[in-house]
Design an enzyme around this catalytic site. Structure first.
Site, short mmCIF file in Angstrom:
data_model
loop_
_atom_site.label_atom_id
_atom_site.label_comp_id
_atom_site.label_asym_id
_atom_site.label_seq_id
_atom_site.Cartn_x
_atom_site.Cartn_y
_atom_site.Cartn_z
N GLU A 280 0.81 -1.22 0.00
CA GLU A 280 0.00 0.00 0.00
C GLU A 280 0.84 1.26 0.00
OE1 GLU A 280 -0.75 -2.71 1.66
OE2 GLU A 280 -2.82 -3.18 1.12
N HIS B 173 -11.75 -4.74 8.98
CA HIS B 173 -12.24 -4.50 7.61
C HIS B 173 -13.50 -3.65 7.54
CE1 HIS B 173 -9.51 -7.70 6.27
NE2 HIS B 173 -9.93 -7.59 5.05
C1 LIG Z 1 -3.04 -4.73 4.06
C2 LIG Z 1 -4.08 -5.45 3.31
N1 LIG Z 1 -4.23 -5.20 2.00
C3 LIG Z 1 -5.15 -5.88 1.30
C4 LIG Z 1 -5.98 -6.80 1.89
C5 LIG Z 1 -7.01 -7.57 1.06
N2 LIG Z 1 -6.56 -8.95 0.88
C6 LIG Z 1 -6.93 -9.92 1.72
S1 LIG Z 1 -6.17 -11.37 1.40
C7 LIG Z 1 -5.29 -10.71 0.12
C8 LIG Z 1 -4.32 -11.56 -0.61
C9 LIG Z 1 -3.24 -12.08 0.26
O1 LIG Z 1 -2.48 -13.03 -0.44
P1 LIG Z 1 -1.42 -13.96 0.27
O2 LIG Z 1 -0.62 -13.20 1.24
O3 LIG Z 1 -0.68 -14.68 -0.80
O4 LIG Z 1 -2.30 -15.01 1.11
P2 LIG Z 1 -3.37 -16.04 0.61
O5 LIG Z 1 -4.70 -15.36 0.66
O6 LIG Z 1 -2.99 -16.49 -0.75
O7 LIG Z 1 -3.32 -17.16 1.59
C10 LIG Z 1 -5.63 -9.38 -0.06
C11 LIG Z 1 -5.09 -8.52 -1.12
C12 LIG Z 1 -5.82 -6.98 3.27
N3 LIG Z 1 -6.60 -7.82 3.96
N4 LIG Z 1 -4.86 -6.32 3.95
#
Ligand SMILES: Cc1ncc(C[n+]2csc(CCOP(=O)(O)OP(=O)(O)O)c2C)c(N)n1
Ligand SMILES: Cc1ncc(C[n+]2csc(CCOP(=O)(O)OP(=O)(O)O)c2C)c(N)n1
Ligand SMILES: [Mg+2]
Ligand SMILES: [Mg+2]
Lengths: 326, 332, 332, 326
Positions: free
Chosen positions: B66, B135
């Protein structure tokens, strides 16, 4: 320094380093006279980095720097009078006096600060470089930051984004071994900052930042790489600051002997000696340079002294753009 | 602009998407960047289809960074582009707050007017999907506190459609709040709806008995409440602030000077909120016109709980507005 | 506690240092972490000498990683330590705001009461050294908005000395604001001064004509103003909020019910500020007791300019308070 | 899978993976019935990571996880009924219903969430590990996160701090190739996350995250390293999620064939086959396991169904500690 060097080019770089040095010594003096206030971060000892790197940049290239940016601004060709006036807080300053020592700006010279949140300008630099890519411009962006900044999350995000998006960005890490009073070994588990490039697949190299010719050569090589591949490059310049972090620093964290040891590598002396040795310069020429520098610095001080205070009624200007700015 | 009678029905989500599409078509310098805006179609499906239409240079998926990509938006804006940066929700914007506050909002000033930052930052705000304490928050107040930013809140479909286009004409950074809970809401807008002005608050319903001053999802809730109140013979005026910074105080002050009573409604936590600012400006400038103290209905000061029955009572609902206004008027 | 007459003179800086030393001596679980707190002696020399006394495990220099080390402080607190985390100034705290707001303030709630976070976070706030637009702000308001945090403001030497000790007894996260501009200020405190209570606001000067409600550097400025006003026959009461969250409203409401007039003073920007909250609470709960509208004197809404003449007029000074109060009282 | 494995231990891990799988399938079903709301992130396909890693942890070790944490919580031994009740939002839930699916907590099991700001729990994990070091406790801390999280600045700061301070922290990166809809190649310029360890001088390794035995072995080795050196370790488990990111995901960003290809590596099938091959298990035993799992899941659902709603008057509880908490 083992190279030989073109006489005029050598003199030019020497002049710039001497100007930075003298300008800052003067600024320190003016600080104790309370003409300059706020935080004043001197670059003394690190001049070879700014001057060396700047040789690789064209007028259309962008530069972003830190709060320790007098050297970068001067080497970039920002007018010394306007820089000094800025440090006085006069409206003739390069940021109209609003910014002070930590926030030198000169959009005409594509000098985008003077940023005082450590690491905060790194993402901005990625964006400036991204714009050039989107505009299909040949422009390169150069971003200076300290080794301390490399511990911030912004460094990681910016390195990754720059490499992922392949933007023409030269990361110049000025590793002066200290972040305020925190020595490199207390801020990085792996002290070789250049090795961090490999975590992003980014090309990187370290160079002796006390040797202006080495810095110049490395910067030119890096810039060429960037211009030909479009990809970013991390250049780490190992250097040392001879003076305190800022004017508020009692320097409890390092001993005098260490500083003295480093002073033996003074980049200005080194270049002077090289030029003397190869016969490009003699003692007379050096004193001539010295007096040219002195005149330039005096002129800058004179300009600042003669400057004016922005009227108090203008206090809330520049919060939003004025019609002519948009 | 279109004939008033010629209206179309559209979701809040679709309104935003149309604005994005218009903006991308109108100006080559515009691009959209953010997490999952492209291949995923937008976390809330707002930008679905845009990648196919405009390609990956204009619809840029960013990594989870971000601070990095908001800062990159700022940099691109400085260097002549017109980036629209999407921060998925205001909750995550704290990670980019340094960039927004210390860079976007200050560069113009620190540079003495040289470096302007025409970046548009959009974020979803608010609750409504049981997304719990990391959230669901409404932090418009943080950004509304910052000189140098222009802060907009799209409380209607027309504003969801038009604010973005207006923001892209600004020379300075604009933060636009959109609302998760409103995305699926259908609304009517003029068929040719486009850019809206972004200096003024708007009277969404005229009334003479009390001013309800609000923004965001507070707008439709307040209109609902006003309809209820009308059945009871109470004629409420509804003021939609729209621009949270700089506030258009003349609009709500004028309303209060007419109705002599006000209730400020917001979903955000009560303490040190936008509603506090509204109330204190009325205090300062319309004190002698008040027939009753200005009251506030705000979010309950608790990190958002997950279960629906607790989420529902964490923010003011139309019924709460009705009850509160009845109480204020009874007091007379 | 010490005999009232037995007072000592001490700087604000030294008061904080003594508190740190007491805390470190009293409880092995306490440690101080932050940028340059150790070898440098603290950016503002507050912790000078502590490294020598307590060693590097208790006085931990951290890298430039605000999010990282504030988060680490939160983690250490969860796991049984009592960390005191110093964020050099509130300006840099935006980099750690996600940790403070989304973690420190919410973990107890999200876990249904299982995970409490007894971390103390200290930061310098405010202007006064010509540090310009990235080093001079007063963002107490951001943290005062957040349920789950306790937010303190040390407006006196006694509080600089005692608040930290009290904060370390809390089971929940506490943010303490200290003031750059006050560090060199000498003040008198009881020789044995130690812990103070941290639930209540304090009347720093009793008066009957108007309540000046303030915090931080506003306190000494308001006292100075009150002395001036006294010469003019105006008897001002000075309320030091001390606890910015949760606000001790009974204290200032009671004061207003006595004086029937109030001026709220703060150095922070005006819009959506703590002063707005104070004013609106008075509106809601003491409206009918007011003889005049509550006014606010706040920081001018501009990123801090560097030059002294502009910095000085960016925030209210004692003279401004005097003038404003004369105007409010004239109006009667 | 080439190893042989102790029969009881194998059955135990198989049971855990099957429980996680079935529990989540049930949860998805309950989601469509609107018994569960909010965001629901399934772990289906990744079970070998949670179960394998958990074998290396002792009851006194700490665990921090993400919003995709049902698997970790179940493998840790958090009661399935209390997890299900949490997802229902009932006060019998492991977080009293306040947290929901993304915020499972069980302090007794040293399970510290259930954190939904991506990367936000990494610095906290450093601090939890730091506390153990300061307390001279033998405790290790284990922190799960996705490959997407590794792009956040928090990852960089946490890696550096953990290594710099030498804290006993196991970083477990679950590389499932996607962060929501953003494929690894769009989020990291260098996709081998394990190579990032070298930027901090931290030992790291990658392992096939579809093979529970490989994960177990790697985790045990890593944990031993951590316990003997006191230093952190980065373990990258390459895995895949078979289902959508959350219940709101249309999966536009990957094609079905890719998913089907990965399903051939289903970690549960793989372990079942191994146990069948080596004769530790027969078809009857598998159906017995299946019915034990089914019973456990039914019991969890029953517990959740029978749970109660927290009274609305309690809304503002847990904002600050109550006397008994302090
Ligand atoms: C700081 C932040 N930015 C965006 C989000 C929205 N978001 C939730 S899960 C995710 C993807 C995360 O991917 P990863 O770390 O690979 O974990 P996975 O879901 O694949 O287990 C996003 C963008 C969030 N929860 N927190
Ligand atoms: C985000 C942030 N944290 C802390 C500071 C205070 N600070 C100013 S300079 C500095 C040290 C920076 O060190 P380095 O990056 O190595 O640059 P150098 O000063 O050595 O050139 C610190 C801690 C700041 N300005 N911004
Ligand atoms: Mg340095
Ligand atoms: Mg992933």
């Amino acid at each position: 320094m083992e190279n030989t060097i073109d006489r005029d080019h050598g003199k030019q770089m020497l002049y710039q380093m001497m100007l930075i040095r003298r300008f800052e010594e003067k600024a320190a003096e003016l600080y104790t006279q309370t003409k300059i206030r706020g935080f004043l971060h001197l670059y003394v000892g690190e001049e070879a980095v700014a001057v060396g790197v700047m040789q690789a940049l064209k007028t259309d290239d962008n530069i972003l720097s830190t709060y320790r940016e007098h050297g970068h601004a001067l080497a970039r060709g920002v007018d010394p009078g306007r820089i000094m006036a800025e440090m006085y807080g006069k409206q003739e300053g390069c940021s109209r006096g609003r910014g002070g020592s930590m926030h030198l700006f000169d959009a005409g010279k594509k000098f985008f600060g003077g940023n005082a949140i450590v690491g905060g300008h790194l993402p901005v630099a990625v964006g400036v470089a991204l714009a050039a890519k989107k505009q299909k411009a040949a422009r390169l962006t150069c971003c200076f930051f300290g080794e301390g900044a490399a511990a911030e999350g912004e460094f990681h995000e910016s390195m990754n984004l720059a490499m992922l998006w392949e933007v023409p960005l030269l990361f110049v890490c000025e590793n002066n071994l200290y972040a305020m009073g925190t020595a490199l070994r207390y801020s990085h588990s792996l002290p070789q900052i250049e090795l961090k490039g490999s975590a992003y697949g980014m090309e990187s190299m370290a160079v002796n930042g006390m040797d202006v010719l080495a810095v110049e050569e490395a910067a030119i090589r890096a810039a060429e790489k960037i211009r030909s591949t479009g990809k970013p490059f991390l250049l780490v310049c190992n250097t040392y600051r001879f003076r305190a972090h800022s004017m508020f620093d009692a320097e409890l964290y390092r001993n005098k002997a260490e500083v003295e040891e480093w002073k033996k590598q003074d980049p200005i002396t080194a270049l002077q000696n090289l030029l003397l040795e190869q016969g490009s310069l003699d003692a007379a020429a050096i004193s001539e340079l010295e007096s040219t520098v002195e005149t330039a610095v005096q002129k800058a001080v004179g300009f600042a002294e003669a400057g004016s205070w922005e009227p108090v009624e203008d206090l809330t200007r520049f919060v939003y753009s004025e019609p002519q700015n948009s | 602009m279109a004939n008033e009678n010629n209206t179309i029905s559209i979701t809040y989500r679709e309104a935003i998407k149309q604005a994005l599409r218009d903006a991308l078509r109108a100006d080559e310098r515009v691009f959209l960047m953010g997490e999952d805006v492209g291949r995923y179609g937008g976390a809330f499906a707002v930008s679905k289809g845009l990648l196919e239409e405009f390609g990956p240079d204009r619809i840029m998926d960013t990594p989870l960074s971000e601070s990095g990509f908001v800062g990159a938006g700022i940099g691109a804006a400085i260097a002549g582009m017109r980036p629209v940066v999407e921060v998925m929700t205001v909750n995550f914007s704290l990670l980019a707050m340094d960039q927004i506050v210390n860079n976007a909002a200050t560069l113009l000033h620190m540079s003495g007017g040289q470096v302007n930052v025409p970046v548009v930052i959009r974020m979803n705000s608010g609750l409504g999907r049981q997304l719990a304490a990391q959230h669901s928050h409404s932090w418009e107040s943080f950004y509304a506190h910052i000189p140098g930013l222009k802060v907009l809140s799209a409380g209607t479909h027309e504003d969801a459609r038009g604010m973005l286009l207006a923001a892209l004409k600004e020379p300075d950074p604009v933060v636009i709040f959109e609302y998760t809970a409103m995305l699926n809401l259908e609304g009517k807008i003029p068929a040719g709806a486009g850019i809206v002005e972004i200096q003024k608050a708007a009277i969404r319903r005229e009334g003479k008995d009390i001013s309800i001053i609000t923004y965001g999802p507070g707008v439709y809730k307040s209109l609902e409440a006003a309809n209820e109140l009308a059945k009871l013979g109470i004629d409420a005026e509804v003021v939609d602030l729209r621009v949270l910074r700089p506030l258009d105080e003349s609009c709500f002050l004028q309303s209060v000077r007419k109705t002599h009573r006000a209730l400020v409604v917001e979903e955000a936590w009560r303490s040190v909120s936008i509603s506090a600012e509204i109330s204190s400006r009325i205090m300062e400038q319309a004190f002698y016109e008040l027939d009753a103290p200005v009251h506030r209905l705000c979010g309950v000061e608790v990190p958002m709980p997950y279960p629906k029955h607790l989420e529902d009572i964490s923010v003011p609902q139309a019924g709460d507005i009705v009850n509160m206004i009845k109480k204020i008027l009874q007091h007379d």
